[in-house]
Design an enzyme around this catalytic site. Structure first.
Site, PDB file in Angstrom:
ATOM      1  N   THR A  32       0.824  -1.210   0.000  1.00 22.24           N
ATOM      2  CA  THR A  32       0.000   0.000   0.000  1.00 22.24           C
ATOM      3  C   THR A  32       0.860   1.261   0.000  1.00 22.24           C
ATOM      4  O   THR A  32       1.992   1.257   0.509  1.00 22.24           O
ATOM      5  CB  THR A  32      -0.896  -0.003   1.260  1.00 22.24           C
ATOM      6  OG1 THR A  32      -1.513   1.270   1.404  1.00 22.24           O
ATOM      7  CG2 THR A  32      -0.092  -0.278   2.530  1.00 22.24           C
ATOM      8  N   ASP A  33       0.283   2.347  -0.516  1.00 23.99           N
ATOM      9  CA  ASP A  33       0.975   3.642  -0.458  1.00 23.99           C
ATOM     10  C   ASP A  33       1.062   4.184   0.971  1.00 23.99           C
ATOM     11  O   ASP A  33       1.830   5.109   1.244  1.00 23.99           O
ATOM     12  CB  ASP A  33       0.305   4.662  -1.382  1.00 23.99           C
ATOM     13  CG  ASP A  33      -1.150   4.965  -1.035  1.00 23.99           C
ATOM     14  OD1 ASP A  33      -1.702   4.312  -0.122  1.00 23.99           O
ATOM     15  OD2 ASP A  33      -1.739   5.850  -1.681  1.00 23.99           O
ATOM     16  N   GLU A  34       0.282   3.595   1.883  1.00 23.71           N
ATOM     17  CA  GLU A  34       0.273   4.117   3.257  1.00 23.71           C
ATOM     18  C   GLU A  34       1.597   3.900   3.976  1.00 23.71           C
ATOM     19  O   GLU A  34       1.832   4.490   5.029  1.00 23.71           O
ATOM     20  CB  GLU A  34      -0.852   3.469   4.064  1.00 23.71           C
ATOM     21  CG  GLU A  34      -2.218   3.827   3.536  1.00 23.71           C
ATOM     22  CD  GLU A  34      -3.320   3.499   4.521  1.00 23.71           C
ATOM     23  OE1 GLU A  34      -3.029   3.257   5.694  1.00 23.71           O
ATOM     24  OE2 GLU A  34      -4.479   3.502   4.096  1.00 23.71           O
TER      25      GLU A  34
ATOM     26  N   LYS B  26       2.167  -3.249   7.344  1.00 24.61           N
ATOM     27  CA  LYS B  26       2.402  -3.412   5.899  1.00 24.61           C
ATOM     28  C   LYS B  26       3.841  -2.971   5.567  1.00 24.61           C
ATOM     29  O   LYS B  26       4.524  -3.602   4.754  1.00 24.61           O
ATOM     30  CB  LYS B  26       1.388  -2.601   5.083  1.00 24.61           C
ATOM     31  CG  LYS B  26      -0.036  -3.126   5.124  1.00 24.61           C
ATOM     32  CD  LYS B  26      -0.190  -4.525   4.551  1.00 24.61           C
ATOM     33  CE  LYS B  26       0.014  -4.567   3.050  1.00 24.61           C
ATOM     34  NZ  LYS B  26      -0.290  -5.945   2.521  1.00 24.61           N
TER      35      LYS B  26
ATOM     36  N   TYR C 221      -2.023  -0.564  11.098  1.00 27.29           N
ATOM     37  CA  TYR C 221      -2.153  -1.222   9.787  1.00 27.29           C
ATOM     38  C   TYR C 221      -0.958  -0.904   8.897  1.00 27.29           C
ATOM     39  O   TYR C 221      -0.270  -1.798   8.399  1.00 27.29           O
ATOM     40  CB  TYR C 221      -3.459  -0.794   9.097  1.00 27.29           C
ATOM     41  CG  TYR C 221      -3.444  -1.077   7.610  1.00 27.29           C
ATOM     42  CD1 TYR C 221      -3.429  -2.389   7.129  1.00 27.29           C
ATOM     43  CD2 TYR C 221      -3.403  -0.028   6.670  1.00 27.29           C
ATOM     44  CE1 TYR C 221      -3.371  -2.656   5.763  1.00 27.29           C
ATOM     45  CE2 TYR C 221      -3.357  -0.292   5.312  1.00 27.29           C
ATOM     46  CZ  TYR C 221      -3.338  -1.606   4.864  1.00 27.29           C
ATOM     47  OH  TYR C 221      -3.282  -1.871   3.516  1.00 27.29           O
TER      48      TYR C 221
HETATM   49  P1  NAD Z   1      -9.673  -7.252   2.261  1.00 25.69           P
HETATM   50  O1  NAD Z   1      -9.669  -6.990   3.725  1.00 25.69           O
HETATM   51  O2  NAD Z   1     -10.899  -6.983   1.472  1.00 25.69           O
HETATM   52  O3  NAD Z   1      -9.281  -8.778   1.988  1.00 25.69           O
HETATM   53  C1  NAD Z   1      -8.258  -9.425   2.689  1.00 25.69           C
HETATM   54  C2  NAD Z   1      -8.432 -10.927   2.480  1.00 25.69           C
HETATM   55  O4  NAD Z   1      -7.355 -11.587   3.175  1.00 25.69           O
HETATM   56  C3  NAD Z   1      -9.730 -11.495   3.034  1.00 25.69           C
HETATM   57  O5  NAD Z   1     -10.297 -12.393   2.122  1.00 25.69           O
HETATM   58  C4  NAD Z   1      -9.303 -12.214   4.309  1.00 25.69           C
HETATM   59  O6  NAD Z   1     -10.132 -13.320   4.637  1.00 25.69           O
HETATM   60  C5  NAD Z   1      -7.908 -12.664   3.912  1.00 25.69           C
HETATM   61  N1  NAD Z   1      -7.043 -12.913   5.073  1.00 25.69           N
HETATM   62  C6  NAD Z   1      -6.891 -12.134   6.174  1.00 25.69           C
HETATM   63  N2  NAD Z   1      -6.031 -12.702   7.034  1.00 25.69           N
HETATM   64  C7  NAD Z   1      -5.608 -13.857   6.443  1.00 25.69           C
HETATM   65  C8  NAD Z   1      -4.706 -14.875   6.820  1.00 25.69           C
HETATM   66  N3  NAD Z   1      -4.041 -14.824   7.993  1.00 25.69           N
HETATM   67  N4  NAD Z   1      -4.515 -15.916   5.991  1.00 25.69           N
HETATM   68  C9  NAD Z   1      -5.184 -15.998   4.806  1.00 25.69           C
HETATM   69  N5  NAD Z   1      -6.063 -15.063   4.400  1.00 25.69           N
HETATM   70  C10 NAD Z   1      -6.268 -14.006   5.210  1.00 25.69           C
HETATM   71  O7  NAD Z   1      -8.434  -6.440   1.698  1.00 25.69           O
HETATM   72  P2  NAD Z   1      -8.238  -5.751   0.269  1.00 25.69           P
HETATM   73  O8  NAD Z   1      -8.767  -4.373   0.313  1.00 25.69           O
HETATM   74  O9  NAD Z   1      -8.683  -6.690  -0.768  1.00 25.69           O
HETATM   75  O10 NAD Z   1      -6.641  -5.655   0.256  1.00 25.69           O
HETATM   76  C11 NAD Z   1      -5.859  -6.711  -0.293  1.00 25.69           C
HETATM   77  C12 NAD Z   1      -4.389  -6.323  -0.186  1.00 25.69           C
HETATM   78  O11 NAD Z   1      -4.173  -5.124  -0.896  1.00 25.69           O
HETATM   79  C13 NAD Z   1      -3.901  -6.064   1.231  1.00 25.69           C
HETATM   80  O12 NAD Z   1      -2.595  -6.548   1.347  1.00 25.69           O
HETATM   81  C14 NAD Z   1      -3.902  -4.550   1.351  1.00 25.69           C
HETATM   82  O13 NAD Z   1      -2.935  -4.126   2.280  1.00 25.69           O
HETATM   83  C15 NAD Z   1      -3.546  -4.159  -0.046  1.00 25.69           C
HETATM   84  N6  NAD Z   1      -4.014  -2.851  -0.522  1.00 25.69           N
HETATM   85  C16 NAD Z   1      -5.332  -2.514  -0.398  1.00 25.69           C
HETATM   86  C17 NAD Z   1      -5.774  -1.304  -0.921  1.00 25.69           C
HETATM   87  C18 NAD Z   1      -7.228  -0.886  -0.857  1.00 25.69           C
HETATM   88  O14 NAD Z   1      -7.549   0.240  -1.210  1.00 25.69           O
HETATM   89  N7  NAD Z   1      -8.137  -1.739  -0.424  1.00 25.69           N
HETATM   90  C19 NAD Z   1      -4.863  -0.437  -1.551  1.00 25.69           C
HETATM   91  C20 NAD Z   1      -3.520  -0.816  -1.625  1.00 25.69           C
HETATM   92  C21 NAD Z   1      -3.113  -2.031  -1.139  1.00 25.69           C
HETATM   93  O1  DAU Z   2      -4.156   3.933   0.410  1.00 25.63           O
HETATM   94  C1  DAU Z   2      -4.377   2.552   0.353  1.00 25.63           C
HETATM   95  C2  DAU Z   2      -5.205   2.119   1.538  1.00 25.63           C
HETATM   96  O2  DAU Z   2      -6.528   2.568   1.275  1.00 25.63           O
HETATM   97  C3  DAU Z   2      -5.176   0.609   1.764  1.00 25.63           C
HETATM   98  O3  DAU Z   2      -3.883   0.231   2.133  1.00 25.63           O
HETATM   99  C4  DAU Z   2      -6.172   0.197   2.848  1.00 25.63           C
HETATM  100  O4  DAU Z   2      -6.217  -1.223   2.951  1.00 25.63           O
HETATM  101  C5  DAU Z   2      -7.539   0.713   2.476  1.00 25.63           C
HETATM  102  O5  DAU Z   2      -8.470   0.410   3.510  1.00 25.63           O
HETATM  103  C6  DAU Z   2      -7.488   2.219   2.258  1.00 25.63           C
HETATM  104  O6  DAU Z   2      -7.169   2.890   3.503  1.00 25.63           O
HETATM  105  P1  DAU Z   2      -7.949   4.230   3.951  1.00 25.63           P
HETATM  106  O7  DAU Z   2      -7.824   4.331   5.407  1.00 25.63           O
HETATM  107  O8  DAU Z   2      -7.536   5.376   3.109  1.00 25.63           O
HETATM  108  O9  DAU Z   2      -9.452   3.804   3.469  1.00 25.63           O
HETATM  109  P2  DAU Z   2     -10.892   3.975   4.165  1.00 25.63           P
HETATM  110  O10 DAU Z   2     -11.870   3.456   3.162  1.00 25.63           O
HETATM  111  O11 DAU Z   2     -10.942   3.409   5.517  1.00 25.63           O
HETATM  112  O12 DAU Z   2     -11.042   5.548   4.276  1.00 25.63           O
HETATM  113  C7  DAU Z   2     -10.856   6.405   3.154  1.00 25.63           C
HETATM  114  C8  DAU Z   2     -10.951   7.838   3.625  1.00 25.63           C
HETATM  115  O13 DAU Z   2     -12.290   8.107   4.051  1.00 25.63           O
HETATM  116  C9  DAU Z   2     -10.093   8.148   4.843  1.00 25.63           C
HETATM  117  O14 DAU Z   2      -9.639   9.494   4.744  1.00 25.63           O
HETATM  118  C10 DAU Z   2     -11.029   8.006   6.028  1.00 25.63           C
HETATM  119  C11 DAU Z   2     -12.341   8.491   5.449  1.00 25.63           C
HETATM  120  N1  DAU Z   2     -13.586   7.890   5.986  1.00 25.63           N
HETATM  121  C12 DAU Z   2     -13.657   6.534   6.083  1.00 25.63           C
HETATM  122  C13 DAU Z   2     -14.826   5.940   6.507  1.00 25.63           C
HETATM  123  C14 DAU Z   2     -14.949   4.430   6.653  1.00 25.63           C
HETATM  124  C15 DAU Z   2     -14.659   8.712   6.276  1.00 25.63           C
HETATM  125  O15 DAU Z   2     -14.597   9.944   6.160  1.00 25.63           O
HETATM  126  N2  DAU Z   2     -15.822   8.125   6.682  1.00 25.63           N
HETATM  127  C16 DAU Z   2     -15.953   6.772   6.815  1.00 25.63           C
HETATM  128  O16 DAU Z   2     -17.051   6.297   7.193  1.00 25.63           O
END
Ligand code: NAD
Ligand code: DAU
Length: 334
Positions: free
Chosen positions: A120-122, A151, A147
């Site tokens: 992630t970019d975080e 990562k 989190y």
């Molecule tokens: P998600 O939470 O929707 O899915 C995570 C999946 O991993 C789930 O199916 C969960 O059951 C599985 N999991 C959790 N713990 C596990 C374990 N110990 N063993 C096996 N499986 C397990 O997450 P996502 O949003 O799909 O993110 C996927 C990946 O991408 C993560 O590594 C996250 O850090 C990264 N990422 C997410 C975003 C985003 O915006 N969602 C952006 C950048 C990177």
């Molecule tokens: O940047 C990549 C990341 O993006 C991933 O690594 C994470 O897995 C993914 O969850 C996401 O993280 P954020 O914390 O940015 O996403 P989230 O959807 O939780 O929140 C997005 C933005 O919206 C953040 O500034 C918090 C805000 N927010 C979130 C929720 C759930 C609100 O204002 N209201 C809300 O109810």
């Protein structure tokens, strides 16, 4: 090619599976997923006869080892992924994101299997709203939350295993994804399903925090570009120039669903809330020739709203529980 997709039942991993089945007929897919609260088993149900699904933990070496041994490629999506949950209880984040990645690394080392690690970019922390720079592969790691720090640690483990043990691994760090099958605890699906259930959207803090949105299919196409053409040991940043502030996103959702643009509530801010993320994906574009297909966030958001409207069965059973959990920690501000 035999591909082990860890975390393949979650949002991005399941979209990766569906897209790979549609575009890569040579790929044989095995999903290894713990099926935590974040996985929705119904997502992969329509393709159940075309993939193998193993329920298990990436931190369990006895489960991981034979699956890695029989694979040509491991793509690691498995993680605890929600910042708010990591603030309430970081333990699962340390276990899955750090110990789980370590366990996968030891297995790919033992069996000499190619790994692509999804990150992630975080890991880079945040930027001020008026900062003219964006994150690049050279930006120093500076994570803010449990989190993002786990990562960041997982990325460091991958880099160390490349350097010390010569494993064949790449890393990608992507910005915020949106699209179908995203858990409704996350910002965009939470607000869409709030409006669809007659609940006012909830904005943290002043609503001016900026996220750099990318459609999940663009992310997954970039992952394949890195797997196909990326340099071993290299990190690639994935982003689609999609910076938008949270308030603008909420107003767009409300307007698209026929509500007044100001029909939302401000709620308690997230502790340590990152202000802004912004990705410079120059390396991915010039070196690997990747381009996003979704260059207009408004139309990608409209398609996502339509998906949640048309797929209530997928999310409705979970809505009450998600909102009840948020209500315990977040107060509406005057
Ligand atoms: P998600 O939470 O929707 O899915 C995570 C999946 O991993 C789930 O199916 C969960 O059951 C599985 N999991 C959790 N713990 C596990 C374990 N110990 N063993 C096996 N499986 C397990 O997450 P996502 O949003 O799909 O993110 C996927 C990946 O991408 C993560 O590594 C996250 O850090 C990264 N990422 C997410 C975003 C985003 O915006 N969602 C952006 C950048 C990177
Ligand atoms: O940047 C990549 C990341 O993006 C991933 O690594 C994470 O897995 C993914 O969850 C996401 O993280 P954020 O914390 O940015 O996403 P989230 O959807 O939780 O929140 C997005 C933005 O919206 C953040 O500034 C918090 C805000 N927010 C979130 C929720 C759930 C609100 O204002 N209201 C809300 O109810």
């Amino acid at each position: 090619m035999r591909v082990l997709v860890t975390g393949g039942a979650g949002f991005i991993g399941a979209n990766f599976v569906l897209r790979t089945l549609a575009t890569r007929p040579d790929a044989q897919l095995t999903v290894l997923d713990k099926f935590t609260y974040a996985a929705n088993p119904s997502t992969l149900q329509p393709v159940a006869d075309r993939i193998r699904v193993v329920r298990g933990d990436i931190a369990d070496a006895a489960t991981v080892d034979p699956l890695v041994a029989e694979s040509d490629l491991v793509v690691n999506f498995a993680a605890e992924s929600h910042n708010d949950n990591s603030l309430a209880d970081p333990s699962a984040f340390v276990q899955t994101n750090l110990v789980g990645t370590y366990t996968l690394l030891e297995a790919v080392r033992r069996h000499d299997v190619r790994l692509h690690h999804i990150s992630t970019d975080e890991v880079y922390g945040d930027l001020d709203l008026d900062d003219p720079t964006r994150f690049t592969e050279e930006t120093a790691y500076n994570p803010s939350s449990p989190y993002s720090s786990t990562k960041a640690g997982s990325d460091m483990l991958v880099r160390a295993w490349v350097r010390s043990f010569g494993i064949a691994a790449t890393i990608s760090n992507c910005s915020n994804n949106y699209g179908p099958y995203q858990h409704i605890e996350k910002f965009i699906p939470r607000q869409i399903t709030n409006v669809l259930t007659g609940v006012r959207p909830k904005l943290y803090g002043d609503g001016r925090n900026v996220r750099d949105w990318i459609h999940v299919d663009d992310h997954n196409d970039a992952v394949w570009a890195v797997v196909d053409r990326g340099r071993i040991g290299e990190t690639y940043l994935i982003g689609a120039d999609g910076e938008v502030d949270n308030r603008t996103v909420v107003e767009a959702i409300l307007t698209a669903l026929g509500q007044p643009a100001d029909a939302f509530d401000f709620v308690t801010d997230r502790a340590g809330h990152d202000r802004r993320y912004a990705i410079d994906s120059h390396r991915l574009r010039t070196e690997l020739g990747w381009r996003p297909a979704y260059t207009d966030f408004a139309s990608g958001l409209a398609a996502t709203i339509a998906w949640y409207r048309e797929n209530r069965d997928w999310w409705a059973p979970h809505k009450e529980g998600v909102e009840a959990a948020y209500a315990r920690t977040q107060q509406i501000l005057d």
